[in-house]
Enzyme design. Structure first.
Site, PDB file in Angstrom:
ATOM      1  NE  ARG A  51      -1.802  -1.474   3.486  1.00  7.51           N
ATOM      2  CZ  ARG A  51      -2.090  -1.614   4.759  1.00  7.51           C
ATOM      3  NH1 ARG A  51      -3.317  -1.418   5.182  1.00  7.51           N
ATOM      4  NH2 ARG A  51      -1.160  -1.954   5.628  1.00  7.51           N
ATOM      5  CE  LYS A 148       5.406 -20.487   9.882  1.00  8.41           C
ATOM      6  NZ  LYS A 148       6.062 -21.312  10.859  1.00  8.41           N
ATOM      7  CG  HIS A 178      11.312 -21.792   5.562  1.00  6.46           C
ATOM      8  ND1 HIS A 178      10.306 -21.389   6.384  1.00  6.46           N
ATOM      9  CD2 HIS A 178      12.381 -22.010   6.354  1.00  6.46           C
ATOM     10  CE1 HIS A 178      10.746 -21.356   7.622  1.00  6.46           C
ATOM     11  NE2 HIS A 178      12.006 -21.732   7.636  1.00  6.46           N
ATOM     12  CE  LYS A 182      15.459 -25.020   7.481  1.00  5.34           C
ATOM     13  NZ  LYS A 182      16.447 -23.978   7.717  1.00  5.34           N
ATOM     14  CD  GLU A 216      12.504 -21.291  16.865  1.00  2.00           C
ATOM     15  OE1 GLU A 216      12.688 -20.440  15.995  1.00  2.00           O
ATOM     16  OE2 GLU A 216      11.396 -21.534  17.369  1.00  2.00           O
ATOM     17  CG  ASP A 235       5.075 -20.901  14.718  1.00  3.06           C
ATOM     18  OD1 ASP A 235       4.654 -20.283  13.727  1.00  3.06           O
ATOM     19  OD2 ASP A 235       6.199 -20.721  15.219  1.00  3.06           O
ATOM     20  CG  HIS A 240       8.257 -25.695   9.674  1.00  8.78           C
ATOM     21  ND1 HIS A 240       8.035 -25.268   8.383  1.00  8.78           N
ATOM     22  CD2 HIS A 240       8.209 -24.590  10.438  1.00  8.78           C
ATOM     23  CE1 HIS A 240       7.866 -23.961   8.390  1.00  8.78           C
ATOM     24  NE2 HIS A 240       7.966 -23.524   9.621  1.00  8.78           N
ATOM     25  CE  LYS A 331       8.996 -19.659  18.933  1.00 12.67           C
ATOM     26  NZ  LYS A 331       9.566 -19.466  17.595  1.00 12.67           N
TER      27      LYS A 331
END
Ligand SMILES: NC(=O)c1ccc[n+]([C@@H]2O[C@H](COP(=O)([O-])OP(=O)(O)OC[C@H]3O[C@@H](n4cnc5c(N)ncnc54)[C@H](OP(=O)(O)O)[C@@H]3O)[C@@H](O)[C@H]2O)c1
Length: 483
Positions: A51, A148, A178, A182, A216, A235, A240, A331
């Site tokens: 935009r 996603k 994605h 890999k 992570e 998520d 994945h 996480k």
């Protein structure tokens, strides 16, 4: 050693959301690298659309800054950057309005591949898809790429599929995961199907269990309110990790062909057993190390969303009966690492007395960091002292094996975008695959939501909640260390 670069056809690629985070960090720097390698030829063009009222010059400046920030310095070639920037254009378009579409149409050239990357919120997918057609921007060969999250449950995924299907054929829709782009993930297929060595052993008779870990160190700070609506299951697991599981568990396709591969993956998803509540551990990271905990980051004091999940999954088919797949992701864990570990069974009889030194063979496929593979094998401990056994790794790091050329391996986004231009859907999820994955995920989420279960707290910098250890211990197995 990196294979010869084969240029793709000339294309016009429109990136809706061309000024957004994903475009700036991944898509545009990735396209520059493909231009640098010669794979994107100098007559192709990229058109940013969003935009904001930007000129071509503003957009080029933004992309130049992205390249400076997100492409390694060794790959900065001022003349090539200049040539790349000259291939960029920008059109101001609101997905929900009618302005700008005719400008975009006038930029599209006949007889070149047209691709449209929807790097915007999924709520805009339908608007963009419809206007691409009503304004005559797309043609019958055009491809659309969608990001996603693809739905948040089966009903929303079906609705999204139906919306896109009103405008485009399935063969034109590229749903990005994605992880599938890999290098190591594709190598998983090469290792399995291009070597006679593994495939005969690839079954419950010889494989004790499989562990898939995506750990992570980062928190959700800054995007906690958004993350709180999804959680680790939606998520990471539904997309994945499910894709990784499929590539390990699937039967050999008759050919490395998009639908043949995706048919086999779909069969795996359909063979997944419902997961029992006692086979799931959910966690939320606590405050620590000078940082707030999940509840603070999500800005939701009563949040019941998981930042960690571990689960035991069974694939109910002939090949895998009795071989569990343990998945975990979270996480704020001890280290950033993604790997698949395939643990083989012990030989039926040992001829050696050295029971202590004994370990199972493990094939570890590392996705990050340091992509590569590692096969743990038993050898004789060197030196005198009789026949004592020890475990050593047969280690293959892509970076080491390829040296400087490792930097030329396209990253996942680059590779996938080039596949879109080539019209190769093998590494993209088909609509029925996504729906099957949600059909498996929904009852699991509904069960814990129905009970109002709160995830267990875990300390940051650890490997997750205590109960996750028990998930393996009670099966007399243990997780690999996260490091
Ligand atoms: N960022 C990531 O690492 C990542 C990873 C995986 C998936 N994704 C997905 O990728 C998509 C984009 O994410 P992002 O992080 O790049 O988001 P973002 O930073 O918020 O960017 C959104 C982009 O969309 C444009 N936009 C917003 N509303 C629009 C409208 N009505 N019409 C046209 N353009 C509009 C914005 O520009 P204007 O405001 O100027 O219109 C901006 O360019 C999302 O679906 C996200 O879930 C992102």
């Amino acid at each position: 050693m990196v294979s010869r670069v084969i240029p793709v056809e000339v294309f016009d690629l429109v990136i809706f959301g061309g000024t957004g985070d994903l475009a700036r960090r991944k898509i545009l720097p990735g396209l520059y690298r493909r231009f640098l390698s010669g794979q994107m030829t100098s007559d192709s063009r990229i058109i940013g659309a969003a935009r904001g009222e930007l000129s071509d010059a503003d957009f080029r400046k933004m992309v130049a800054e992205s390249i400076a920030e997100f492409v390694p310095k060794g790959r900065h070639d001022p003349a090539i950057i200049e040539a790349f920037l000259s291939r960029l254009h920008y059109v101001a378009i609101d997905a929900k309005g009618e302005g700008g579409w005719d400008n975009l149409k006038s930029l599209m050239r006949p007889d070149v591949v047209r691709a449209f990357y929807f790097s915007v919120a999924p709520s805009l997918f339908g608007d963009i898809a419809a206007r691409l057609n009503t304004h005559g921007v797309a043609d019958a060969q055009s491809r659309i790429v969608v990001e996603k999250p693809f739905g948040r449950d089966l009903a929303s995924a079906q609705a999204l599929n139906a919306t896109l299907a009103q405008q485009f054929a399935e063969s034109q829709i590229y749903r990005i995961d994605h992880y599938l782009g890999k290098e190591t993930v594709q190598n998983l297929m090469a290792v399995r199907f291009a070597n006679i060595l593994f495939e005969p052993l690839w079954k419950s008779e010889y494989i004790d269990h499989v562990q898939i870990t995506v750990a992570e160190t980062v928190s959700v700070e800054g995007r906690g309110a958004y993350y709180d609506k999804s959680g680790a299951m939606r998520d990471m697991v539904q997309n994945h990790m499910m894709q990784l599981l499929c590539l390990i568990a699937m039967e050999p396709p008759y050919h490395f062909d998009p639908d043949a591969v995706r048919d086999e993956k779909l069969k795996v998803i359909r063979a997944l057993d419902p997961v029992r509540p006692e086979d799931i551990v959910r966690g939320q990271y606590l405050a620590g190390g000078g940082q707030g905990g999940y509840v603070a980051h999500s800005e939701n004091p009563s949040s019941k969303t998981e930042s960690y999940i571990a689960m035991k999954v069974n694939v109910s088919n002939w090949r895998w009966k009795g071989t569990p797949f343990y998945l975990r992701t979270g996480k704020r864990l001890r280290a950033r690492t993604s790997e698949i570990a395939i643990t083989f069974k012990e030989p039926p009889h040992s001829i050696f007395d050295d029971a202590e030194g004994w370990r199972e063979n493990v094939l570890v496929i590392r996705l990050q960091p340091d992509e590569g593979m590692n096969l743990m094998v038993m050898i004789k401990e060197p030196g005198p002292g009789g026949m004592r056994l020890m475990q050593v790794p047969l280690d293959m790091s892509f970076a080491e094996a390829l040296g400087d050329e490792a930097e030329d391996i396209p990253d996942a986004y680059e590779r996938l975008i080039m596949d879109v231009i080539r019209g190769n859907q093998t590494l993209f999820m088909r609509g029925d695959e996504v729906e099957a994955a949600w059909a498996w995920t929904d009852p699991i989420i509904n069960a814990w939501e129905g009970k109002g279960d709160k995830p267990q707290g875990y300390d940051p910098g650890t490997s997750g909640p205590e109960d996750a250890l028990m998930l393996m211990h009670r099966d007399a197995r243990r997780w690999r260390e996260i490091r």
